[in-house]
Motif scaffolding. Structure first.
Motif, short mmCIF file in Angstrom:
data_model
loop_
_atom_site.label_atom_id
_atom_site.label_comp_id
_atom_site.label_asym_id
_atom_site.label_seq_id
_atom_site.Cartn_x
_atom_site.Cartn_y
_atom_site.Cartn_z
N TYR A 7 0.85 -1.19 0.00
CA TYR A 7 0.00 0.00 0.00
C TYR A 7 0.89 1.24 0.00
O TYR A 7 1.64 1.47 0.95
CB TYR A 7 -0.91 -0.03 1.23
N GLN A 47 -4.37 0.26 -8.58
CA GLN A 47 -3.69 -1.00 -8.31
C GLN A 47 -2.97 -1.47 -9.56
O GLN A 47 -3.56 -1.50 -10.64
CB GLN A 47 -4.68 -2.10 -7.87
N ASP A 64 -2.37 5.01 -3.07
CA ASP A 64 -3.39 5.89 -2.49
C ASP A 64 -3.22 7.25 -3.14
O ASP A 64 -2.30 8.00 -2.82
CB ASP A 64 -3.20 5.96 -0.98
#
Length: 72
Positions: A7, A47, A64
């Motif tokens: 992430y 992604q 993000d």
């Protein structure tokens, strides 16, 4: 084979992921938005991962887009 998730919320993480992904011949891409109306929804998460199912170190990089600013 298990898939790892990374992430990305920092510029250094972004740079490292892009460097790693730049060596991949073919990528899977998916993204999430803040809503369903394309006129007002914003991209939220991106992604990316290798399409090679034999890659033992396959990692999905989740960017993000609210935490990592876009390049100008």
């Amino acid at each position: 084979m298990p898939v790892q998730t990374n992430y990305i919320t920092t510029e250094s993480g972004y740079a490292e992921a892009i460097q790693t992904l730049s060596h991949v011949n073919k990528l899977c891409l998916d993204f999430e938005t803040t809503g369903l109306d394309a006129r007002i929804a914003q991209p939220r998460l991106l992604q990316l991962c290798s399409t090679d199912p034999t890659d033992v170190n396959r990692t999905v990089y989740v960017f993000d887009l609210f935490a990592v600013p876009a390049d100008d």
